[in-house]
Design an enzyme around this catalytic site. Sequence first.
Site, PDB file in Angstrom:
ATOM      1  N   TYR A 143      -5.510 -14.061 -17.262  1.00 49.91           N
ATOM      2  CA  TYR A 143      -4.494 -14.802 -16.504  1.00 49.91           C
ATOM      3  C   TYR A 143      -3.128 -14.576 -17.129  1.00 49.91           C
ATOM      4  O   TYR A 143      -3.003 -14.598 -18.359  1.00 49.91           O
ATOM      5  CB  TYR A 143      -4.807 -16.309 -16.503  1.00 49.91           C
ATOM      6  CG  TYR A 143      -5.096 -16.801 -15.113  1.00 49.91           C
ATOM      7  CD1 TYR A 143      -4.111 -16.760 -14.135  1.00 49.91           C
ATOM      8  CD2 TYR A 143      -6.364 -17.252 -14.759  1.00 49.91           C
ATOM      9  CE1 TYR A 143      -4.379 -17.165 -12.844  1.00 49.91           C
ATOM     10  CE2 TYR A 143      -6.633 -17.657 -13.468  1.00 49.91           C
ATOM     11  CZ  TYR A 143      -5.633 -17.611 -12.509  1.00 49.91           C
ATOM     12  OH  TYR A 143      -5.894 -18.011 -11.238  1.00 49.91           O
TER      13      TYR A 143
ATOM     14  N   GLU B  23       0.166 -15.914 -15.528  1.00 51.23           N
ATOM     15  CA  GLU B  23       1.229 -16.495 -14.700  1.00 51.23           C
ATOM     16  C   GLU B  23       2.554 -16.430 -15.438  1.00 51.23           C
ATOM     17  O   GLU B  23       2.616 -16.695 -16.648  1.00 51.23           O
ATOM     18  CB  GLU B  23       0.905 -17.954 -14.361  1.00 51.23           C
ATOM     19  CG  GLU B  23      -0.122 -18.083 -13.266  1.00 51.23           C
ATOM     20  CD  GLU B  23      -0.421 -19.529 -12.928  1.00 51.23           C
ATOM     21  OE1 GLU B  23       0.178 -20.441 -13.533  1.00 51.23           O
ATOM     22  OE2 GLU B  23      -1.291 -19.741 -12.056  1.00 51.23           O
TER      23      GLU B  23
ATOM     24  N   ASP C 163      11.302  -1.585   4.211  1.00 52.93           N
ATOM     25  CA  ASP C 163       9.880  -1.571   3.855  1.00 52.93           C
ATOM     26  C   ASP C 163       9.435  -0.107   3.904  1.00 52.93           C
ATOM     27  O   ASP C 163       9.138   0.431   4.972  1.00 52.93           O
ATOM     28  CB  ASP C 163       9.117  -2.431   4.866  1.00 52.93           C
ATOM     29  CG  ASP C 163       7.617  -2.422   4.615  1.00 52.93           C
ATOM     30  OD1 ASP C 163       7.148  -1.599   3.804  1.00 52.93           O
ATOM     31  OD2 ASP C 163       6.915  -3.232   5.248  1.00 52.93           O
TER      32      ASP C 163
ATOM     33  N   THR D 230       4.119  -0.705  -0.477  1.00 54.23           N
ATOM     34  CA  THR D 230       2.778  -0.693  -1.030  1.00 54.23           C
ATOM     35  C   THR D 230       2.745   0.430  -2.060  1.00 54.23           C
ATOM     36  O   THR D 230       3.635   1.278  -2.090  1.00 54.23           O
ATOM     37  CB  THR D 230       1.715  -0.400   0.059  1.00 54.23           C
ATOM     38  OG1 THR D 230       2.094   0.788   0.754  1.00 54.23           O
ATOM     39  CG2 THR D 230       1.606  -1.545   1.046  1.00 54.23           C
TER      40      THR D 230
ATOM     41  N   LYS E 162      -0.265   4.251  -0.520  1.00 54.74           N
ATOM     42  CA  LYS E 162      -0.234   5.216   0.596  1.00 54.74           C
ATOM     43  C   LYS E 162       0.228   6.566   0.031  1.00 54.74           C
ATOM     44  O   LYS E 162      -0.469   7.131  -0.790  1.00 54.74           O
ATOM     45  CB  LYS E 162       0.655   4.660   1.709  1.00 54.74           C
ATOM     46  CG  LYS E 162       0.110   3.313   2.242  1.00 54.74           C
ATOM     47  CD  LYS E 162       0.883   2.805   3.415  1.00 54.74           C
ATOM     48  CE  LYS E 162       0.205   1.609   4.043  1.00 54.74           C
ATOM     49  NZ  LYS E 162       0.668   0.320   3.539  1.00 54.74           N
TER      50      LYS E 162
ATOM     51  N   ARG F 268      -4.367  -0.175  -4.558  1.00 46.74           N
ATOM     52  CA  ARG F 268      -3.983  -1.013  -3.412  1.00 46.74           C
ATOM     53  C   ARG F 268      -3.142  -2.159  -3.936  1.00 46.74           C
ATOM     54  O   ARG F 268      -3.645  -3.061  -4.594  1.00 46.74           O
ATOM     55  CB  ARG F 268      -5.213  -1.602  -2.735  1.00 46.74           C
ATOM     56  CG  ARG F 268      -6.255  -0.614  -2.319  1.00 46.74           C
ATOM     57  CD  ARG F 268      -7.182  -1.239  -1.324  1.00 46.74           C
ATOM     58  NE  ARG F 268      -6.446  -1.512  -0.124  1.00 46.74           N
ATOM     59  CZ  ARG F 268      -6.078  -0.574   0.761  1.00 46.74           C
ATOM     60  NH1 ARG F 268      -6.394   0.690   0.568  1.00 46.74           N
ATOM     61  NH2 ARG F 268      -5.395  -0.889   1.829  1.00 46.74           N
TER      62      ARG F 268
HETATM   63  N1  PLP Z   1       4.447  -2.659   5.382  1.00 48.19           N
HETATM   64  C1  PLP Z   1       4.105  -1.553   6.053  1.00 48.19           C
HETATM   65  C2  PLP Z   1       5.170  -0.711   6.688  1.00 48.19           C
HETATM   66  C3  PLP Z   1       2.758  -1.177   6.144  1.00 48.19           C
HETATM   67  O1  PLP Z   1       2.422  -0.086   6.820  1.00 48.19           O
HETATM   68  C4  PLP Z   1       1.779  -2.000   5.517  1.00 48.19           C
HETATM   69  C5  PLP Z   1       0.356  -1.664   5.555  1.00 48.19           C
HETATM   70  O2  PLP Z   1      -0.146  -0.920   6.295  1.00 48.19           O
HETATM   71  C6  PLP Z   1       2.206  -3.160   4.859  1.00 48.19           C
HETATM   72  C7  PLP Z   1       3.545  -3.455   4.814  1.00 48.19           C
HETATM   73  C8  PLP Z   1       1.238  -4.153   4.293  1.00 48.19           C
HETATM   74  O3  PLP Z   1       0.530  -3.723   3.249  1.00 48.19           O
HETATM   75  P1  PLP Z   1      -0.824  -4.457   2.796  1.00 48.19           P
HETATM   76  O4  PLP Z   1      -1.875  -4.005   3.764  1.00 48.19           O
HETATM   77  O5  PLP Z   1      -0.988  -3.952   1.409  1.00 48.19           O
HETATM   78  O6  PLP Z   1      -0.592  -5.939   2.854  1.00 48.19           O
END
Ligand code: PLP
Length: 413
Positions: A51, A53, A197, A223, A226, A232
């Site tokens: 842990y 935190e 994002d 993330t 990918k 993950r």
């Molecule tokens: N943002 C985008 C553009 C994504 O394509 C994804 C997942 O496919 C996410 C956020 C979310 O990721 P997670 O599945 O790890 O929550």
Amino acid sequence: MSSIRQADSEIWNALQAERGRQVDGLELIASENYTSAAIMEAAGTVLTNKYAEGYPGRRYYGGCENVDVIENIARDRARELFGAEHANVQPHAGSQANMAVFMSVLKPGDTILAMDLAHGGHLTHGMHLNFSGKLYKTAHYGVREDDHLIDFDQVAALAQEHKPKLIIAGASAYPREIDHAKFAEIAASVGAMLMVDMAHYSGLVAAGIHNSPVPVADFVTSTSHKTLRGPRSGFVLCRSEHAAGVDRSVFPGIQGGPLMHVVAAKAICFGEALQPDFRAYGEQIVENARVLAETLLQGGLRLVSGGTDNHLMMCDVTTVGLSGKIAEHALDAAGITVNKNMIPYDQRKPMDPSGIRIGTAALTTRGMKQDEMKKVGSWILNVLAKHDDPASIQAARAEIAEFAGNYPVPGIG
Ligand code: PLP
């Protein structure tokens, strides 16, 4: 792994089957990849017992001296890799990274402007069933009907009309490079903040192939699993002025203890992406996507926007008389894994849309190049053409398993 076998045969059997699926098949899901053996190992270490935190040097638990070292390395490498002033590497996944940014700058009822899910956006970009669509008012932009490129006139008009507090760029199913500077310009024109994002293409940004959102965005989320080829998980990058807000928002705002085994795996992922050969990997992903797209176009599939300049392509399979669901099933039966997907202006439903989404990051990790992509494209076209002929599908499956066996999966064989 032998202890899993002894302790739990049900899980062991499913694991072995999955291992076989990953080795014998062609993984073309655009959001997936194969991690290195080191990343996989890190995710299964003693760090899962701990842990932690809080943040390095400011923890709510004792015994954090070793995990502090790991989290500091992960943060430093993330900052170096993307040239960011601040990194938070604790979000459990991409959705949590996005939630952390929203919670740090928005109040319930505030307005966001983001890409429509039906045009390639993500659930967390304001979809009505997602927390983002429930907590915030959302206006959605999309792509133009004629060329399937982001309609910046519409983005600017919606920004003027709705005066959003936060504009979101980035997508899950957009096959072209995104002009982050253009988004920043529109955000500035209405006094909005910009969050990019880059979950899908962060590996291409890390490799220096796609333009980086870091210099122009207030917040960048991603993330790590990918194109970036890590475990993950998720992370947030931001300017120093937003650092304390983002950190508070991740913990104690939306999460408790970080998953330190995954933070260690992320640190290794950032370290791998900092190596010179990661650029060659990114270039090969894009080149492979280009060749695969050309092969599919020549075979009669229509591609959203007519092609790709990143790791993914969106194929309209109605042009060969199929639906996305039938295409996904037929390809699956042959050992080719893709996902059905809505395409812009789709007349069909999400559970049986017109398209499939295909990405090349995972096969590129297995060492496949342009010639292999031509073969993969031919298999896809053949399987779609013979989708109702079980003998042909079985024959393709056997050929594919033999072919795939020549390209080792890191850490599996
Ligand atoms: N943002 C985008 C553009 C994504 O394509 C994804 C997942 O496919 C996410 C956020 C979310 O990721 P997670 O599945 O790890 O929550």
